[in-house]
Motif scaffolding. Structure first.
Motif, short mmCIF file in Angstrom:
data_model
loop_
_atom_site.label_atom_id
_atom_site.label_comp_id
_atom_site.label_asym_id
_atom_site.label_seq_id
_atom_site.Cartn_x
_atom_site.Cartn_y
_atom_site.Cartn_z
N UNK A 20 -8.61 12.96 18.43
CA UNK A 20 -7.81 11.82 17.98
C UNK A 20 -7.03 11.32 19.19
N UNK A 21 -7.46 10.17 19.69
CA UNK A 21 -6.75 9.52 20.79
C UNK A 21 -5.68 8.63 20.18
N UNK A 22 -4.44 8.91 20.53
CA UNK A 22 -3.31 8.16 19.96
C UNK A 22 -2.61 7.40 21.08
N UNK A 23 -2.61 6.10 20.96
CA UNK A 23 -1.97 5.23 21.95
C UNK A 23 -0.80 4.48 21.33
N UNK B 135 -3.75 13.00 23.13
CA UNK B 135 -5.08 13.23 22.59
C UNK B 135 -5.11 14.59 21.91
N UNK B 136 -5.40 14.59 20.65
CA UNK B 136 -5.53 15.83 19.89
C UNK B 136 -6.99 16.24 19.82
N UNK B 137 -7.21 17.54 19.84
CA UNK B 137 -8.56 18.08 19.69
C UNK B 137 -8.56 19.13 18.59
N UNK B 138 -9.68 19.25 17.94
CA UNK B 138 -9.85 20.28 16.91
C UNK B 138 -11.27 20.80 16.98
#
Length: 116
Positions: free
Chosen positions: A80-83, A19-22
């Motif tokens: 951005x949740x990346x699975x 999970x990316x955060x900005x």
């Protein structure tokens, strides 16, 4: 001026999740679009997904169904949740901010490496 700080990149095995955060600060205003681009080695920077303050989302075909973009307007933060990550998702991921006038700002990038 808008300042963007990204976090959440790292090394993950194929099939894993990140999970990316900005977080945006400065003159963010009430209407803007925040999103993520990525740049893989020897490739051009390309859109992953973006989301407006109203919640309208756009995804690149490669992200559709595996990645989910969301935002917290109160915190001026986009996620951005990346699975089900694949080796081809390996890239530097850049946060992008576009204000109401079309002025664009970029984060410094966070590296995502998908490898066993």
């Amino acid at each position: 001026q808008v300042h963007l700080v990204e976090s959440g990149g790292g090394l993950v095995q194929p099939g894993g999740s990140l999970r990316l955060s900005c977080a945006a600060s400065g003159s963010v205003g009430d209407l803007n679009t925040m999103g993520w681009y990525r740049q893989a080695p020897r490739k051009q920077r390309a859109l992953v997904a973006h989301i407006t303050t109203g919640g309208t989302t756009t995804y690149h075909d490669s992200a559709e169904g595996r990645f989910t973009i969301s935002r917290d307007n109160a915190k001026n933060t986009v996620y951005l949740q990346m699975n089900n990550l694949l080796p081809e998702d390996t890239a530097v991921y850049y946060c992008n901010f576009v204000d109401y006038s079309g002025m664009e700002f970029w984060g410094k990038g966070t590296l995502v490496t998908v490898s066993s």
